[in-house]
Design a protein around this motif. Structure first.
Motif, PDB file in Angstrom:
ATOM      1  N   ASN A  92      15.545  83.057 -45.265  1.00 16.47           N
ATOM      2  CA  ASN A  92      15.012  83.804 -44.130  1.00 16.47           C
ATOM      3  C   ASN A  92      16.198  84.405 -43.379  1.00 16.47           C
ATOM      4  OD1 ASN A  92      13.464  84.838 -42.090  1.00 16.47           O
ATOM      5  ND2 ASN A  92      12.946  82.860 -41.184  1.00 16.47           N
ATOM      6  N   LEU A  93      16.570  85.611 -43.747  1.00 17.51           N
ATOM      7  CA  LEU A  93      17.778  86.264 -43.227  1.00 17.51           C
ATOM      8  C   LEU A  93      17.465  87.172 -42.044  1.00 17.51           C
ATOM      9  CD1 LEU A  93      19.208  87.162 -46.730  1.00 17.51           C
ATOM     10  CD2 LEU A  93      20.180  85.464 -45.186  1.00 17.51           C
ATOM     11  N   THR A  94      18.487  87.393 -41.202  1.00 16.43           N
ATOM     12  CA  THR A  94      18.372  88.261 -40.031  1.00 16.43           C
ATOM     13  C   THR A  94      19.143  89.545 -40.296  1.00 16.43           C
ATOM     14  OG1 THR A  94      18.272  86.310 -38.604  1.00 16.43           O
ATOM     15  CG2 THR A  94      18.700  88.427 -37.550  1.00 16.43           C
ATOM     16  N   PRO A 122      21.539  84.804 -36.346  1.00 10.89           N
ATOM     17  CA  PRO A 122      20.638  85.133 -35.233  1.00 10.89           C
ATOM     18  C   PRO A 122      21.035  84.493 -33.910  1.00 10.89           C
ATOM     19  CG  PRO A 122      19.621  83.515 -36.657  1.00 10.89           C
ATOM     20  CD  PRO A 122      20.901  83.925 -37.336  1.00 10.89           C
ATOM     21  N   VAL A 123      21.952  83.532 -33.917  1.00  9.73           N
ATOM     22  CA  VAL A 123      22.329  82.833 -32.689  1.00  9.73           C
ATOM     23  C   VAL A 123      23.611  83.423 -32.097  1.00  9.73           C
ATOM     24  CG1 VAL A 123      22.898  80.596 -31.676  1.00  9.73           C
ATOM     25  CG2 VAL A 123      21.217  80.731 -33.522  1.00  9.73           C
ATOM     26  N   VAL A 124      24.658  83.504 -32.909  1.00  6.43           N
ATOM     27  CA  VAL A 124      25.961  83.960 -32.424  1.00  6.43           C
ATOM     28  C   VAL A 124      26.164  85.447 -32.676  1.00  6.43           C
ATOM     29  CG1 VAL A 124      28.444  83.498 -32.510  1.00  6.43           C
ATOM     30  CG2 VAL A 124      26.820  81.652 -32.912  1.00  6.43           C
ATOM     31  N   GLY A 125      25.573  85.982 -33.729  1.00  4.19           N
ATOM     32  CA  GLY A 125      25.727  87.387 -34.061  1.00  4.19           C
ATOM     33  C   GLY A 125      26.858  87.681 -35.023  1.00  4.19           C
ATOM     34  N   LEU A 126      27.419  86.654 -35.677  1.00  5.61           N
ATOM     35  CA  LEU A 126      28.495  86.881 -36.639  1.00  5.61           C
ATOM     36  C   LEU A 126      27.926  87.483 -37.920  1.00  5.61           C
ATOM     37  CD1 LEU A 126      30.502  83.552 -36.243  1.00  5.61           C
ATOM     38  CD2 LEU A 126      31.055  85.781 -35.272  1.00  5.61           C
ATOM     39  N   THR A 139      14.798  73.096 -45.686  1.00  8.19           N
ATOM     40  CA  THR A 139      13.420  72.909 -45.241  1.00  8.19           C
ATOM     41  C   THR A 139      12.689  74.232 -45.039  1.00  8.19           C
ATOM     42  OG1 THR A 139      14.244  72.749 -42.974  1.00  8.19           O
ATOM     43  CG2 THR A 139      13.905  70.687 -44.182  1.00  8.19           C
ATOM     44  N   CYS A 140      13.319  75.174 -44.331  1.00 13.17           N
ATOM     45  CA  CYS A 140      12.660  76.439 -43.998  1.00 13.17           C
ATOM     46  C   CYS A 140      13.352  77.655 -44.588  1.00 13.17           C
ATOM     47  CB  CYS A 140      12.553  76.597 -42.482  1.00 13.17           C
ATOM     48  SG  CYS A 140      14.156  76.530 -41.632  1.00 13.17           S
ATOM     49  N   GLY A 141      14.617  77.525 -45.015  1.00 15.75           N
ATOM     50  CA  GLY A 141      15.338  78.652 -45.602  1.00 15.75           C
ATOM     51  C   GLY A 141      16.042  79.544 -44.604  1.00 15.75           C
ATOM     52  N   CYS A 142      16.076  79.196 -43.330  1.00 16.85           N
ATOM     53  CA  CYS A 142      16.767  80.019 -42.336  1.00 16.85           C
ATOM     54  C   CYS A 142      18.285  79.879 -42.488  1.00 16.85           C
ATOM     55  CB  CYS A 142      16.347  79.615 -40.921  1.00 16.85           C
ATOM     56  SG  CYS A 142      14.599  79.910 -40.577  1.00 16.85           S
ATOM     57  N   VAL A 143      18.990  80.975 -42.225  1.00 14.95           N
ATOM     58  CA  VAL A 143      20.441  81.029 -42.408  1.00 14.95           C
ATOM     59  C   VAL A 143      21.114  81.151 -41.047  1.00 14.95           C
ATOM     60  CG1 VAL A 143      22.336  82.262 -43.512  1.00 14.95           C
ATOM     61  CG2 VAL A 143      20.121  82.104 -44.657  1.00 14.95           C
ATOM     62  N   PHE A 144      22.165  80.323 -40.817  1.00 18.15           N
ATOM     63  CA  PHE A 144      22.921  80.342 -39.568  1.00 18.15           C
ATOM     64  C   PHE A 144      24.397  80.191 -39.896  1.00 18.15           C
ATOM     65  CE2 PHE A 144      18.799  78.427 -38.647  1.00 18.15           C
ATOM     66  CZ  PHE A 144      18.339  79.250 -37.633  1.00 18.15           C
ATOM     67  N   LYS A 153      24.023  72.237 -30.705  1.00 14.79           N
ATOM     68  CA  LYS A 153      23.577  71.119 -31.524  1.00 14.79           C
ATOM     69  C   LYS A 153      22.112  70.805 -31.212  1.00 14.79           C
ATOM     70  CE  LYS A 153      28.131  68.962 -31.963  1.00 14.79           C
ATOM     71  NZ  LYS A 153      28.920  67.728 -31.771  1.00 14.79           N
ATOM     72  N   THR A 154      21.324  70.812 -32.244  1.00 18.35           N
ATOM     73  CA  THR A 154      19.895  70.540 -32.096  1.00 18.35           C
ATOM     74  C   THR A 154      19.349  70.064 -33.425  1.00 18.35           C
ATOM     75  OG1 THR A 154      17.752  71.500 -31.529  1.00 18.35           O
ATOM     76  CG2 THR A 154      19.314  72.927 -32.652  1.00 18.35           C
ATOM     77  N   GLU A 155      18.202  69.413 -33.375  1.00 17.40           N
ATOM     78  CA  GLU A 155      17.532  68.939 -34.583  1.00 17.40           C
ATOM     79  C   GLU A 155      16.346  69.824 -34.949  1.00 17.40           C
ATOM     80  OE1 GLU A 155      16.461  64.922 -33.920  1.00 17.40           O
ATOM     81  OE2 GLU A 155      18.542  64.178 -33.917  1.00 17.40           O
ATOM     82  N   ILE A 156      16.230  70.966 -34.278  1.00 16.67           N
ATOM     83  CA  ILE A 156      15.149  71.916 -34.529  1.00 16.67           C
ATOM     84  C   ILE A 156      15.772  73.258 -34.908  1.00 16.67           C
ATOM     85  CG2 ILE A 156      13.142  73.093 -33.537  1.00 16.67           C
ATOM     86  CD1 ILE A 156      12.802  70.743 -31.660  1.00 16.67           C
ATOM     87  N   CYS A 157      15.173  73.928 -35.848  1.00 18.85           N
ATOM     88  CA  CYS A 157      15.690  75.219 -36.293  1.00 18.85           C
ATOM     89  C   CYS A 157      15.669  76.221 -35.141  1.00 18.85           C
ATOM     90  CB  CYS A 157      14.862  75.740 -37.484  1.00 18.85           C
ATOM     91  SG  CYS A 157      15.365  77.360 -38.074  1.00 18.85           S
ATOM     92  N   HIS A 158      16.750  76.995 -34.998  1.00 13.09           N
ATOM     93  CA  HIS A 158      16.847  77.966 -33.911  1.00 13.09           C
ATOM     94  C   HIS A 158      15.889  79.139 -34.092  1.00 13.09           C
ATOM     95  CE1 HIS A 158      20.376  75.937 -32.324  1.00 13.09           C
ATOM     96  NE2 HIS A 158      20.933  75.985 -33.526  1.00 13.09           N
ATOM     97  N   LYS A 159      15.482  79.393 -35.305  1.00 12.58           N
ATOM     98  CA  LYS A 159      14.692  80.590 -35.580  1.00 12.58           C
ATOM     99  C   LYS A 159      13.203  80.306 -35.696  1.00 12.58           C
ATOM    100  CE  LYS A 159      14.927  84.800 -38.356  1.00 12.58           C
ATOM    101  NZ  LYS A 159      15.633  85.484 -39.471  1.00 12.58           N
TER     102      LYS A 159
END
Length: 302
Positions: A92-94, A122-126, A139-144, A153-159
């Motif tokens: 799941n790319l941004t 999607p968080v920092v913009g790099l 689990t979800c395929g999101c990329v960070f 730091k979190t245990e939940i996906c940012h996206k």
């Protein structure tokens, strides 16, 4: 030495020395790993998938490889660890808003920045161009980016908001050491999965005969008169006593129990009009005088 015009050749022109080691351009190497499929060497296009080792593929290329694992296929060593479609995860790319696409330099009169990537964090913009470390969640395929996971730091996906653990993080295009660690992790995961499947199969095979062996010697037989007798190891128990016959009880004949056919003309509950609809009625029968003989003609008759 055979040169025209009286020229004198120099030593480096006559004696061939050792070849210089060609250095690989780092920018080109990063572009090949982050912009091209590791299996088909084509440009990455959606849907993009990744394996447990963190390599990027085009989904259609992986499906073609799984359908035809021939040795003639080029670059097949990269995907030799893939056994099925479950070994890959769709990412799941941004999208990068600064990415203009392939048509930005069609004339060749513009500077092409090799570090400009199609996707960003999607968080920092790099930008995902190889300069920064990126990870994806199994689990979800999101990329960070790794920086975003360390700073926030979190245990939940940012996206998407799905929960995850540190074990679900896979580094994309990591170093050789990171790839070896991911390979060991993948083998351990597969070994656990095979053990669980074997335990489930053994439990199913044990559960089936246990149900039939709860009372293996006891069998019930039903007689034609409705009596039930139980046999235990060949010893017959006392038959069940029949209830006394009375005028109110109805006795079912074997013919009725087996569902024998009855003629519609013998049914008293049916009307005469209903019975006349069938060929078995007396009105449908004809005498010999009323029936006509069949006449056949041959082509020689005329």
């Amino acid at each position: 030495m055979g040169c025209d015009g009286g020229t004198i050749p120099k030593r480096h022109e006559l004696v061939k020395g050792p070849k210089k080691v060609e250095k690989v351009d780092k920018n080109a190497e990063l572009a090949a790993r982050w912009k091209y499929c590791a299996l088909s060497t084509e440009k990455l296009r959606r849907p993009i998938v990744a394996c447990d080792l963190g390599r990027l593929y085009n989904k259609d290329a992986v499906i073609e490889y799984l359908l035809d694992k021939s040795a003639d296929r080029p670059n097949s060593e990269v995907a030799s660890h893939l056994r099925g479609i479950k070994d890959i995860k769709e990412l799941n790319l941004t999208d990068n808003p600064a990415w203009e696409g392939e048509r930005r330099n069609t004339k060749g009169d513009r500077y092409e920045d090799m570090h400009c990537a199609m996707f960003i964090c999607p968080v920092v913009g790099l930008e995902m161009n190889g300069k920064h470390r990126f990870c994806f969640l199994q689990t979800c395929g999101c990329v960070f980016s790794d920086r975003a996971l360390k700073e926030v730091k979190t245990e939940i996906c940012h996206k998407c908001g799905d929960p995850f653990k540190d074990e679900n993080l896979v580094v994309l295009n990591g170093t050789k050491e990171e790839v070896e660690k991911l390979r060991e992790k993948m083998e351990e995961k597969r070994a656990k999965a095979t053990k669980k499947s074997k335990k489930n199969k053994v439990a199913e095979t044990v559960a089936k005969p246990s149900d039939s062996k709860e009372n293996p010697e006891s069998t019930e037989t039903v007689s034609s008169e409705g009596q039930t007798s139980t046999k235990n190891g060949g010893d017959n128990s006392q038959p069940v006593a029949e209830p006394p016959a009375s005028s109110s009880t109805k006795v079912v004949t074997p013919s009725a129990a087996t569902g024998s056919k009855r003629s519609i003309q013998t049914m008293e509950e049916k009307s005469e009009t209903y019975k006349s609809l069938f060929t078995s009625h007396s009105s449908a029968k004809r005498t010999k005088d009323q029936t006509s003989n069949w006449v056949t003609h041959t082509p020689y008759h005329f």
